[in-house]
Design a protein around this motif. Structure first.
Motif, PDB file in Angstrom:
ATOM      1  N   ILE A 112       0.846  -1.207   0.000  1.00 33.10           N
ATOM      2  CA  ILE A 112       0.000   0.000   0.000  1.00 33.10           C
ATOM      3  C   ILE A 112       0.877   1.250   0.000  1.00 33.10           C
ATOM      4  CG2 ILE A 112      -1.649   1.368   1.350  1.00 33.10           C
ATOM      5  CD1 ILE A 112      -2.799  -1.326   2.376  1.00 33.10           C
ATOM      6  N   ASN A 113       1.867   1.277   0.888  1.00 31.41           N
ATOM      7  CA  ASN A 113       2.757   2.438   0.975  1.00 31.41           C
ATOM      8  C   ASN A 113       3.546   2.647  -0.312  1.00 31.41           C
ATOM      9  OD1 ASN A 113       2.046   3.197   3.596  1.00 31.41           O
ATOM     10  ND2 ASN A 113       3.544   1.820   4.524  1.00 31.41           N
ATOM     11  N   LYS A 114       4.023   1.552  -0.899  1.00 26.48           N
ATOM     12  CA  LYS A 114       4.818   1.662  -2.123  1.00 26.48           C
ATOM     13  C   LYS A 114       3.960   2.132  -3.289  1.00 26.48           C
ATOM     14  CE  LYS A 114       8.197  -0.626  -5.029  1.00 26.48           C
ATOM     15  NZ  LYS A 114       8.921  -1.861  -5.371  1.00 26.48           N
ATOM     16  N   VAL A 115       2.750   1.584  -3.405  1.00 28.49           N
ATOM     17  CA  VAL A 115       1.845   2.002  -4.483  1.00 28.49           C
ATOM     18  C   VAL A 115       1.521   3.488  -4.349  1.00 28.49           C
ATOM     19  CG1 VAL A 115      -0.501   1.745  -5.420  1.00 28.49           C
ATOM     20  CG2 VAL A 115       0.877  -0.282  -4.921  1.00 28.49           C
ATOM     21  N   ASP A 116       1.217   3.916  -3.139  1.00 25.55           N
ATOM     22  CA  ASP A 116       0.939   5.336  -2.905  1.00 25.55           C
ATOM     23  C   ASP A 116       2.127   6.199  -3.337  1.00 25.55           C
ATOM     24  OD1 ASP A 116      -1.606   5.006  -1.952  1.00 25.55           O
ATOM     25  OD2 ASP A 116      -1.063   5.130   0.161  1.00 25.55           O
ATOM     26  N   SER A 117       3.310   5.784  -2.961  1.00 25.02           N
ATOM     27  CA  SER A 117       4.518   6.539  -3.288  1.00 25.02           C
ATOM     28  C   SER A 117       4.736   6.608  -4.798  1.00 25.02           C
ATOM     29  CB  SER A 117       5.731   5.890  -2.616  1.00 25.02           C
ATOM     30  OG  SER A 117       6.926   6.523  -2.995  1.00 25.02           O
ATOM     31  N   GLU A 118       4.545   5.474  -5.473  1.00 25.50           N
ATOM     32  CA  GLU A 118       4.753   5.443  -6.925  1.00 25.50           C
ATOM     33  C   GLU A 118       3.698   6.282  -7.651  1.00 25.50           C
ATOM     34  OE1 GLU A 118       7.410   4.481  -7.885  1.00 25.50           O
ATOM     35  OE2 GLU A 118       8.131   2.749  -6.770  1.00 25.50           O
ATOM     36  N   LEU A 119       2.464   6.231  -7.193  1.00 30.92           N
ATOM     37  CA  LEU A 119       1.407   7.017  -7.828  1.00 30.92           C
ATOM     38  C   LEU A 119       1.645   8.513  -7.655  1.00 30.92           C
ATOM     39  CD1 LEU A 119      -1.834   4.995  -6.965  1.00 30.92           C
ATOM     40  CD2 LEU A 119      -0.610   5.069  -9.143  1.00 30.92           C
ATOM     41  N   GLU A 120       2.138   8.907  -6.490  1.00 32.81           N
ATOM     42  CA  GLU A 120       2.432  10.322  -6.258  1.00 32.81           C
ATOM     43  C   GLU A 120       3.514  10.832  -7.205  1.00 32.81           C
ATOM     44  OE1 GLU A 120       3.429  10.603  -2.139  1.00 32.81           O
ATOM     45  OE2 GLU A 120       1.354  10.310  -1.461  1.00 32.81           O
ATOM     46  N   LYS A 121       4.390   9.928  -7.636  1.00 32.08           N
ATOM     47  CA  LYS A 121       5.473  10.300  -8.563  1.00 32.08           C
ATOM     48  C   LYS A 121       5.059  10.075 -10.025  1.00 32.08           C
ATOM     49  CE  LYS A 121       8.830   8.643  -5.179  1.00 32.08           C
ATOM     50  NZ  LYS A 121       9.735   7.506  -4.862  1.00 32.08           N
ATOM     51  N   PHE A 122       3.801   9.657 -10.249  1.00 30.47           N
ATOM     52  CA  PHE A 122       3.296   9.329 -11.586  1.00 30.47           C
ATOM     53  C   PHE A 122       4.044   8.157 -12.215  1.00 30.47           C
ATOM     54  CE2 PHE A 122       2.516  13.884 -10.902  1.00 30.47           C
ATOM     55  CZ  PHE A 122       1.127  13.886 -10.956  1.00 30.47           C
ATOM     56  N   ARG A 123       4.567   7.284 -11.375  1.00 29.69           N
ATOM     57  CA  ARG A 123       5.263   6.085 -11.860  1.00 29.69           C
ATOM     58  C   ARG A 123       4.246   4.942 -11.908  1.00 29.69           C
ATOM     59  NH1 ARG A 123      10.945   6.604 -11.665  1.00 29.69           N
ATOM     60  NH2 ARG A 123      11.123   4.346 -11.556  1.00 29.69           N
ATOM     61  N   PHE A 124       3.331   5.046 -12.862  1.00 34.75           N
ATOM     62  CA  PHE A 124       2.211   4.108 -12.939  1.00 34.75           C
ATOM     63  C   PHE A 124       2.660   2.679 -13.219  1.00 34.75           C
ATOM     64  CE2 PHE A 124       0.407   8.250 -14.481  1.00 34.75           C
ATOM     65  CZ  PHE A 124      -0.240   8.555 -13.291  1.00 34.75           C
ATOM     66  N   ALA A 125       3.683   2.530 -14.052  1.00 26.82           N
ATOM     67  CA  ALA A 125       4.179   1.187 -14.366  1.00 26.82           C
ATOM     68  C   ALA A 125       4.707   0.491 -13.112  1.00 26.82           C
ATOM     69  CB  ALA A 125       5.279   1.274 -15.433  1.00 26.82           C
ATOM     70  N   ASP A 126       5.430   1.230 -12.288  1.00 30.63           N
ATOM     71  CA  ASP A 126       5.988   0.644 -11.062  1.00 30.63           C
ATOM     72  C   ASP A 126       4.888   0.302 -10.061  1.00 30.63           C
ATOM     73  OD1 ASP A 126       8.528   0.888 -12.107  1.00 30.63           O
ATOM     74  OD2 ASP A 126       8.898   2.826 -11.176  1.00 30.63           O
ATOM     75  N   ALA A 127       3.876   1.161  -9.972  1.00 30.75           N
ATOM     76  CA  ALA A 127       2.746   0.882  -9.074  1.00 30.75           C
ATOM     77  C   ALA A 127       2.024  -0.378  -9.517  1.00 30.75           C
ATOM     78  CB  ALA A 127       1.786   2.068  -9.047  1.00 30.75           C
ATOM     79  N   ALA A 128       1.761  -0.491 -10.815  1.00 29.29           N
ATOM     80  CA  ALA A 128       1.069  -1.665 -11.357  1.00 29.29           C
ATOM     81  C   ALA A 128       1.875  -2.935 -11.115  1.00 29.29           C
ATOM     82  CB  ALA A 128       0.807  -1.475 -12.852  1.00 29.29           C
ATOM     83  N   GLU A 129       3.173  -2.859 -11.329  1.00 29.41           N
ATOM     84  CA  GLU A 129       4.037  -4.024 -11.148  1.00 29.41           C
ATOM     85  C   GLU A 129       4.073  -4.465  -9.682  1.00 29.41           C
ATOM     86  OE1 GLU A 129       6.739  -7.084 -12.243  1.00 29.41           O
ATOM     87  OE2 GLU A 129       5.329  -5.855 -13.392  1.00 29.41           O
ATOM     88  N   THR A 130       4.050  -3.517  -8.773  1.00 32.02           N
ATOM     89  CA  THR A 130       4.052  -3.835  -7.338  1.00 32.02           C
ATOM     90  C   THR A 130       2.812  -4.641  -6.956  1.00 32.02           C
ATOM     91  OG1 THR A 130       5.334  -1.852  -6.796  1.00 32.02           O
ATOM     92  CG2 THR A 130       4.025  -2.828  -5.019  1.00 32.02           C
ATOM     93  N   ILE A 131       1.660  -4.207  -7.436  1.00 30.26           N
ATOM     94  CA  ILE A 131       0.413  -4.919  -7.131  1.00 30.26           C
ATOM     95  C   ILE A 131       0.421  -6.311  -7.760  1.00 30.26           C
ATOM     96  CG2 ILE A 131      -2.106  -4.847  -7.303  1.00 30.26           C
ATOM     97  CD1 ILE A 131      -1.731  -1.757  -7.762  1.00 30.26           C
ATOM     98  N   TYR A 132       0.862  -6.372  -9.012  1.00 31.90           N
ATOM     99  CA  TYR A 132       0.926  -7.643  -9.737  1.00 31.90           C
ATOM    100  C   TYR A 132       1.787  -8.661  -8.988  1.00 31.90           C
ATOM    101  CZ  TYR A 132       2.558 -10.940 -13.307  1.00 31.90           C
ATOM    102  OH  TYR A 132       2.904 -12.084 -13.991  1.00 31.90           O
TER     103      TYR A 132
END
Length: 201
Positions: A112-132
């Motif tokens: 959750i924390n990592k996805v939030d951090s990646e989304l705040e930076k507009f790093r959508f690919a990294d957020a998606a990969e974290t959840i996957y």
């Protein structure tokens, strides 16, 4: 508005009708589903750089969609076999949680924390990969296998359902249709996953 680079054809060149290498998204939607196409494009984007159309990723995310469907079916099947009420995760005492339970909950909090951090930076690919990675490898490959062997199925299924539904909420902006369908089939589902609160730690 988020701007990304050029999505190039499978041969790496710029898409052009004269070159005959244009990709029709409708064809991919029919074959793989709109969520797989959407997730494939998001995960293939490298922050403003051009990238080749990620067909392999689209195919992979179709398999991922099937995987989370199977996870949802497994949870419902195990709850049906248990035949008793499953307590809400928030009502569980720490003392009843196994090491595996504590580990998956801790990892989910980190996700959750990592996805939030990646989304705040507009790093959508990294957020998606974290959840996957969390849903496929930690939740499906490891934790669910341990749930099958547990005697205290009520506790294990409570933790599993909490982790699964929380993951669906994180995944929803990326794969909105499949997450909504699965969410609606889960016990205690609200009106729509779209209006559920975003997970917090």
């Amino acid at each position: 508005v988020y701007l990304h680079g050029i999505v190039r054809a499978l041969d790496g060149r710029k898409m052009s009708k004269s070159l005959g290498n244009v990709i029709d998204p409708e064809d991919y939607i029919k074959e793989y589903g709109v969520d797989a196409l959407r997730m494939g494009l998001v995960s293939g984007t490298a922050n403003g750089k051009d990238f080749t159309f990620p067909k392999d990723r689209v195919v992979a995310y179709k398999h991922f969609g099937n995987k989370i469907w199977n996870m949802g079916r497994f949870i419902l099947m195990m709850q049906d076999q248990w035949g008793k009420e499953i307590p809400a995760f928030k009502d569980l005492k720490d003392s009843v949680l196994s090491n595996a339970d504590q580990e998956i909950v801790k990892e989910l909090q980190e996700v959750i924390n990592k996805v939030d951090s990646e989304l705040e930076k507009f790093r959508f690919a990294d957020a998606a990969e974290t959840i996957y990675q969390f849903m496929w490898h930690s939740l499906a490959d490891k934790y669910i296998e341990k749930v099958k062997e547990r005697e205290d199925k009520d506790v294990a299924l409570s933790v599993l359902q909490y982790a699964f539904i929380t993951s669906l909420k994180l995944l929803h902006p990326f794969m909105p249709f499949v997450t909504e369908e699965i969410y609606q089939k889960m016990p205690g589902a609200g009106e729509s996953i779209m209006i559920e609160s975003w997970p917090t730690t």
